[in-house]
Design a protein around this motif. Structure first.
Motif, mmCIF file in Angstrom:
data_model
loop_
_atom_site.group_PDB
_atom_site.id
_atom_site.type_symbol
_atom_site.label_atom_id
_atom_site.label_comp_id
_atom_site.label_asym_id
_atom_site.label_seq_id
_atom_site.Cartn_x
_atom_site.Cartn_y
_atom_site.Cartn_z
ATOM 1 N N MET A 1 -23.339 72.314 43.599
ATOM 2 C CA MET A 1 -22.749 71.970 42.317
ATOM 3 C C MET A 1 -22.410 70.474 42.301
ATOM 4 S SD MET A 1 -19.679 73.801 40.233
ATOM 5 C CE MET A 1 -20.695 75.149 39.734
ATOM 6 N N VAL A 2 -22.736 69.825 41.212
ATOM 7 C CA VAL A 2 -22.514 68.389 41.058
ATOM 8 C C VAL A 2 -21.070 68.153 40.584
ATOM 9 C CG1 VAL A 2 -23.230 66.299 39.824
ATOM 10 C CG2 VAL A 2 -24.942 67.982 40.519
ATOM 11 N N LYS A 3 -20.321 67.361 41.340
ATOM 12 C CA LYS A 3 -18.927 67.063 40.985
ATOM 13 C C LYS A 3 -18.885 65.779 40.158
ATOM 14 C CE LYS A 3 -14.356 67.038 42.974
ATOM 15 N NZ LYS A 3 -13.616 67.163 44.231
ATOM 16 N N VAL A 4 -18.350 65.899 38.924
ATOM 17 C CA VAL A 4 -18.363 64.795 37.974
ATOM 18 C C VAL A 4 -16.938 64.421 37.567
ATOM 19 C CG1 VAL A 4 -19.213 64.005 35.721
ATOM 20 C CG2 VAL A 4 -20.558 65.657 37.042
ATOM 21 N N LEU A 5 -16.616 63.134 37.703
ATOM 22 C CA LEU A 5 -15.351 62.613 37.189
ATOM 23 C C LEU A 5 -15.606 62.070 35.794
ATOM 24 C CD1 LEU A 5 -12.388 61.724 37.384
ATOM 25 C CD2 LEU A 5 -13.193 59.620 38.487
ATOM 26 N N ILE A 6 -14.817 62.537 34.830
ATOM 27 C CA ILE A 6 -14.930 62.071 33.451
ATOM 28 C C ILE A 6 -13.612 61.412 33.073
ATOM 29 C CG2 ILE A 6 -15.282 62.742 31.041
ATOM 30 C CD1 ILE A 6 -16.792 65.253 32.265
ATOM 31 N N ALA A 7 -13.649 60.098 32.842
ATOM 32 C CA ALA A 7 -12.453 59.361 32.428
ATOM 33 C C ALA A 7 -12.576 59.079 30.942
ATOM 34 C CB ALA A 7 -12.316 58.070 33.229
ATOM 35 N N GLU A 8 -11.751 59.753 30.166
ATOM 36 C CA GLU A 8 -11.831 59.660 28.707
ATOM 37 C C GLU A 8 -10.441 59.915 28.125
ATOM 38 O OE1 GLU A 8 -12.437 58.989 25.310
ATOM 39 O OE2 GLU A 8 -14.485 59.154 26.079
ATOM 40 N N ASP A 9 -9.918 58.949 27.373
ATOM 41 C CA ASP A 9 -8.569 59.103 26.818
ATOM 42 C C ASP A 9 -8.537 59.892 25.510
ATOM 43 O OD1 ASP A 9 -9.835 56.816 25.649
ATOM 44 O OD2 ASP A 9 -7.908 56.152 24.889
ATOM 45 N N SER A 10 -9.665 60.079 24.871
ATOM 46 C CA SER A 10 -9.726 60.852 23.631
ATOM 47 C C SER A 10 -9.979 62.327 23.961
ATOM 48 C CB SER A 10 -10.856 60.325 22.739
ATOM 49 O OG SER A 10 -11.220 61.294 21.781
ATOM 50 N N ASN A 11 -9.056 63.196 23.551
ATOM 51 C CA ASN A 11 -9.238 64.634 23.792
ATOM 52 C C ASN A 11 -10.496 65.157 23.112
ATOM 53 O OD1 ASN A 11 -6.992 65.000 25.404
ATOM 54 N ND2 ASN A 11 -5.654 65.456 23.674
ATOM 55 N N VAL A 12 -10.779 64.652 21.913
ATOM 56 C CA VAL A 12 -11.964 65.092 21.175
ATOM 57 C C VAL A 12 -13.233 64.739 21.947
ATOM 58 C CG1 VAL A 12 -13.312 64.751 19.057
ATOM 59 C CG2 VAL A 12 -10.827 64.990 18.929
ATOM 60 N N ALA A 14 -13.485 64.019 25.164
ATOM 61 C CA ALA A 14 -13.491 64.744 26.442
ATOM 62 C C ALA A 14 -13.995 66.176 26.236
ATOM 63 C CB ALA A 14 -12.099 64.743 27.061
ATOM 64 N N LYS A 15 -13.531 66.826 25.173
ATOM 65 C CA LYS A 15 -13.972 68.199 24.870
ATOM 66 C C LYS A 15 -15.462 68.230 24.515
ATOM 67 C CE LYS A 15 -10.252 70.668 25.347
ATOM 68 N NZ LYS A 15 -10.187 71.544 26.511
ATOM 69 N N TYR A 16 -15.924 67.185 23.816
ATOM 70 C CA TYR A 16 -17.342 67.103 23.460
ATOM 71 C C TYR A 16 -18.200 67.017 24.733
ATOM 72 C CZ TYR A 16 -21.656 65.391 21.255
ATOM 73 O OH TYR A 16 -22.961 65.232 20.843
ATOM 74 N N ILE A 17 -17.816 66.133 25.639
ATOM 75 C CA ILE A 17 -18.559 65.992 26.900
ATOM 76 C C ILE A 17 -18.498 67.303 27.683
ATOM 77 C CG2 ILE A 17 -18.615 64.812 29.136
ATOM 78 C CD1 ILE A 17 -17.651 62.263 27.588
ATOM 79 N N LYS A 32 -7.267 60.936 32.139
ATOM 80 C CA LYS A 32 -6.880 60.496 30.786
ATOM 81 C C LYS A 32 -6.870 58.980 30.627
ATOM 82 C CE LYS A 32 -5.672 64.412 28.751
ATOM 83 N NZ LYS A 32 -6.586 64.997 27.832
ATOM 84 N N ASP A 33 -6.922 58.249 31.746
ATOM 85 C CA ASP A 33 -6.924 56.784 31.679
ATOM 86 C C ASP A 33 -7.555 56.224 32.951
ATOM 87 O OD1 ASP A 33 -4.841 56.394 33.764
ATOM 88 O OD2 ASP A 33 -3.448 57.154 32.257
ATOM 89 N N ILE A 50 -18.418 59.416 34.754
ATOM 90 C CA ILE A 50 -18.636 59.090 33.347
ATOM 91 C C ILE A 50 -17.362 58.428 32.849
ATOM 92 C CG2 ILE A 50 -19.066 60.008 31.035
ATOM 93 C CD1 ILE A 50 -20.550 62.365 32.404
ATOM 94 N N LEU A 51 -17.486 57.177 32.383
ATOM 95 C CA LEU A 51 -16.317 56.390 31.983
ATOM 96 C C LEU A 51 -16.379 55.973 30.522
ATOM 97 C CD1 LEU A 51 -16.239 53.803 34.932
ATOM 98 C CD2 LEU A 51 -14.710 55.761 34.653
ATOM 99 N N ASP A 52 -15.288 56.206 29.822
ATOM 100 C CA ASP A 52 -15.090 55.564 28.530
ATOM 101 C C ASP A 52 -14.764 54.101 28.864
ATOM 102 O OD1 ASP A 52 -14.536 54.978 25.869
ATOM 103 O OD2 ASP A 52 -12.558 55.894 25.901
ATOM 104 N N VAL A 53 -15.060 53.179 27.990
ATOM 105 C CA VAL A 53 -14.728 51.772 28.260
ATOM 106 C C VAL A 53 -13.315 51.457 27.803
ATOM 107 C CG1 VAL A 53 -15.290 49.365 27.725
ATOM 108 C CG2 VAL A 53 -17.106 50.968 28.302
#
Length: 121
Positions: A1-12, A14-17, A32-33, A50-53
């Motif tokens: 299983m691929v372990k992915v870190l998703i940094a995204e402050d928008s709940n919307v 983050a839920k989409y991803i 969240k930040d 995966i990073l939000d800017v």
């Protein structure tokens, strides 16, 4: 299983991803930040980030640069997902070491293709 870190402050966003990747073989960890993402990277091993800017505390460009400078994390592929759509932003993202750069809003296939490219490297 691929372990992915998703940094995204928008709940919307983050839920989409999460909705795009939930049926796949991914273990998703959310931050969240930028500071939380940085701490998680020190504590756990990830196969992809995966990073939000635009995030509080530390932005995605800063986190990407730190990942790529660190000998322990430099080989982790980084995808920047952002609303920053100027050519200069894309150039700057690549200069920080980003493997892929996706502009919001995006289609699920855009993210899936970027992930596939990153994991083949």
């Amino acid at each position: 299983m691929v372990k992915v870190l998703i940094a995204e402050d928008s709940n919307v966003d983050a839920k989409y991803i999460e909705s795009i990747l939930s049926n796949k073989e991914y273990n998703l960890v959310f931050a969240k930040d930028g500071e939380e993402a940085e701490n998680l990277l020190k504590q756990e091993k990830f196969d992809l980030v995966i990073l939000d800017v635009v995030m509080p505390k530390k932005n995605g460009f800063q986190i990407c640069r730190e990942i790529k400078k660190n000998d322990e994390t430099k080989d982790i592929p980084v995808i920047l997902v952002t609303s920053k759509s100027e050519d200069a932003d894309k150039f700057w993202g690549k200069m920080q070491g980003a493997d892929e750069y996706i502009i919001k809003p995006f289609e699920p296939i855009d993210l899936l293709v970027a992930i596939k490219k990153c994991l083949k490297k």
